[in-house]
Design an enzyme around this catalytic site. Structure first.
Site, PDB file in Angstrom:
ATOM      1  CD  GLU A 194     -35.560 -21.326 -25.855  1.00 16.85           C
ATOM      2  OE1 GLU A 194     -36.512 -20.982 -25.130  1.00 16.85           O
ATOM      3  OE2 GLU A 194     -34.645 -22.081 -25.459  1.00 16.85           O
ATOM      4  CD  GLU A 323     -30.684 -20.858 -24.482  1.00 19.93           C
ATOM      5  OE1 GLU A 323     -31.414 -21.360 -23.591  1.00 19.93           O
ATOM      6  OE2 GLU A 323     -30.948 -19.780 -25.047  1.00 19.93           O
ATOM      7  CD  GLN A 372     -27.691 -17.916 -19.160  1.00 20.50           C
ATOM      8  OE1 GLN A 372     -27.230 -16.872 -18.727  1.00 20.50           O
ATOM      9  NE2 GLN A 372     -28.933 -18.001 -19.668  1.00 20.50           N
TER      10      GLN A 372
HETATM   11  O1  AHR Z   1     -30.945 -20.060 -20.276  1.00 22.08           O
HETATM   12  C1  AHR Z   1     -32.157 -19.616 -19.750  1.00 22.08           C
HETATM   13  C2  AHR Z   1     -33.257 -19.518 -20.805  1.00 22.08           C
HETATM   14  O2  AHR Z   1     -33.554 -20.791 -21.293  1.00 22.08           O
HETATM   15  C3  AHR Z   1     -32.928 -18.720 -22.044  1.00 22.08           C
HETATM   16  O3  AHR Z   1     -33.100 -17.363 -21.881  1.00 22.08           O
HETATM   17  C4  AHR Z   1     -33.906 -19.261 -23.038  1.00 22.08           C
HETATM   18  O4  AHR Z   1     -33.461 -19.155 -24.359  1.00 22.08           O
HETATM   19  C5  AHR Z   1     -34.110 -20.705 -22.593  1.00 22.08           C
HETATM   20  O5  AHR Z   1     -35.431 -21.039 -22.553  1.00 22.08           O
END
Ligand code: AHR
Length: 518
Positions: A194, A323, A372
């Site tokens: 990001e 993600e 996650q």
């Molecule tokens: O998954 C949590 C956060 O979300 C990560 O660190 C980031 O890459 C995203 O904005």
């Protein structure tokens, strides 16, 4: 597949609003028209140094009373092996752009403040060698995110030398002194995270300048085991970033850098940022709102893929959704910045819908990492001390194991519609594939939380006499598993036999079912 998708498009455009069908829906799989391979990497995971995603969730330390192997929880490893995790992205996320690998190697570790997540101390007890041990114990692959925000090209190149050198270089010898003479395999590498936001608020031009350098000078030192490189991609449906990265890649030449993937980040955040929708205790409107929001993943991928197609018609570069998942309001009373949220049957459906979206686009989407893996956001697993519980999302990943590296088969059906207030959704969502074992698998999701759905499974090119598998149902839309009730949501067996020429399955409301046609 096409009919289902066309139906969904018509519905989202408001062209068709029908009531729930009374008669069975025929789902036809064409076993004679194999499509793309569903890369097993779309079932990837993400473990950031965030909350208890790593500390407590994976790492408990060698002296812990919690059963462990060299400090890594045995129960978690066993659970992850069962879902055949293809890769684990680490150490972040935003954390990656503040991570300095030397803090986490050798006898003396440097404790640092985790400035991204909660301002807590990170002991760095879980560093590169522990991550690689974890990767080895789970039987998965390493996907490391490089620090291009606050690191340097040299720091990243040295890290790769430490991990992958197979000749007696200085860093190979340091690794050997730390107990691992043989090189590690780093299958995948993210060139930042990001970078348009927490990774340094770069412009596309600033990023592509960095990408060229990291892409050129940071490599595996082991020529028999190259590392695939994934560039930072977009986080919205704006295509400016994708244009810049793809054009830079297209223009590369000679000994310059190369890429194999472009990242896409997209969370399901109903009601806008910051996430404020509750993860449990929601009503049916909120259930429908979240599923409607998650289905935007399909058009989002299509829009970004169209730009990729312009520069890369041969689809050499994979779109890597590294993600994704639901992001809700944190569990009341949980630690700030730990991103703790419950996981319900709604999340099981959300996972299935996204995996189906990726599978339908398997020619371009060849990798994804749900956010996650443990204790954070849409997790597979929750831990608390020595306790561990599997979430509804975990069960979907388990049921989908046969789709890993399977070949997509066309499936047609009339999706119908499920209407709740202002939201109209397809009632049925399905994919089919031929597994690596040669068998035909079908996944069927009934989005309607009130009404069961009868399907008549038909297979062209296969005399199917039975359908057997598992179904994930729940008493309520927000049913969940917790440490006191770990089996409220768990799969149960289903079987349908051919009768009067039909293979009928009754899908419970808000359920995910995966069957094998025999
Ligand atoms: O998954 C949590 C956060 O979300 C990560 O660190 C980031 O890459 C995203 O904005």
């Amino acid at each position: 597949m096409r009919l289902g998708w066309i139906s969904l498009l018509a519905l989202t455009a408001g062209l068709a609003v029908s009531t729930a069908q009374a008669s069975p829906v025929t789902v036809t799989v064409d076993t004679g028209k194999p499509g793309a391979t569903i890369d097993r990497h779309i079932f990837g995971q993400f473990a950031e140094h965030l909350g208890s995603g790593v500390y407590g969730g994976i790492w408990v330390g060698k002296d812990s009373p919690i059963p462990n192997t060299r400090g890594i929880r045995n129960d978690v490893v066993a659970a992850l092996k069962a879902i055949k995790v293809p890769d684990v992205r680490w150490p972040g996320g935003c954390y990656a752009d503040t991570y300095h690998w030397r803090d986490g190697i050798g006898a003396k570790r440097n404790a640092r403040v985790n400035t991204n997540w909660g301002g807590v101390i990170d002991s760095n007890a879980f560093g590169t060698d522990e991550y690689m041990d974890f990767v080895d114990q789970v039987g998965t692959e390493a996907y490391v995110s490089l620090n291009i925000g606050s690191g340097t090209v040299k720091e990243a190149a040295d890290w790769m030398e430490y991990m992958t050198a197979d000749q007696p270089t200085a860093l190979q010898q340091e690794r050997a002194a730390n107990g691992h003479p043989a090189p590690y395999k780093v299958a995948l590498m993210g060139l930042g995270n990001e970078s348009w936001d927490c990774g340094g608020l770069m412009t596309p031009d600033e990023y592509t300048a960095q990408m060229r350098l990291y892409g050129r000078f940071v490599n595996s030192f082991n020529t028999t085991s190259p590392t695939l490189k994934i560039a930072v991609g977009p986080g919205t449906d704006d295509t400016t970033w994708t244009e810049a990265v793809m054009k830079t890649w297209k223009d590369h030449r000679g000994w310059s850098f190369d890429l194999q993937g472009l990242s896409l980040h997209s969370y399901t955040v109903a009601g806008g940022w910051p996430p404020h929708a509750p993860a449990t205790g929601f009503d049916e409107q909120a259930y429908a709102d979240v599923l409607a929001e998650t289905l935007k993943m399909g058009p989002l991928i299509d829009k970004q893929s169209a730009v990729m197609d312009k520069y890369d018609p041969d689809k050499k570069i994979a779109l890597v959704v590294d993600e994704w998942g639901a992001w809700y309001a944190p569990t009341p009373g949980s630690k700030p910045g730990f991103l703790v949220q419950q996981n319900t049957q709604r999340d099981a459906l959300l996972a299935a819908l996204n995996l189906n979206i990726f599978a339908r686009r398997a020619d371009r989407v060849r990798m994804a990492n749900i956010a996650q893996m443990i204790n954070v956001l849409q997790a597979m697993i929750f831990t608390d001390g020595r306790k561990m519980v599997l979430t509804p999302t975990y069960h979907v990943f388990h049921m989908y194991v046969p789709f890993q590296d399977a070949t997509v088969l066309p499936v047609t059906y009339d999706a119908g519609s499920y209407v709740e207030g202002h939201v109209t959704l397809p009632r049925l969502d399905a994919i089919a594939a031929r597994g690596k074992d040669g068998k035909v698998y079908v996944s069927l999701t009934n989005l309607d939380p009130k009404t069961p759905l009868e399907v008549d499974l038909a297979a062209m090119g296969l005399k199917a006499r039975a359908a057997t598998g598992e179904t994930l149902t729940a008493p309520k839309i927000d049913s969940m598993n917790d440490f006191d009730h770990p089996e409220t949501v768990k799969p149960s067996p289903v079987k349908a036999m051919l009768s009067n020429g039909k293979l009928m399955l009754k899908l419970a409301p808000e359920s995910v079912t995966v069957v094998e046609l025999e």
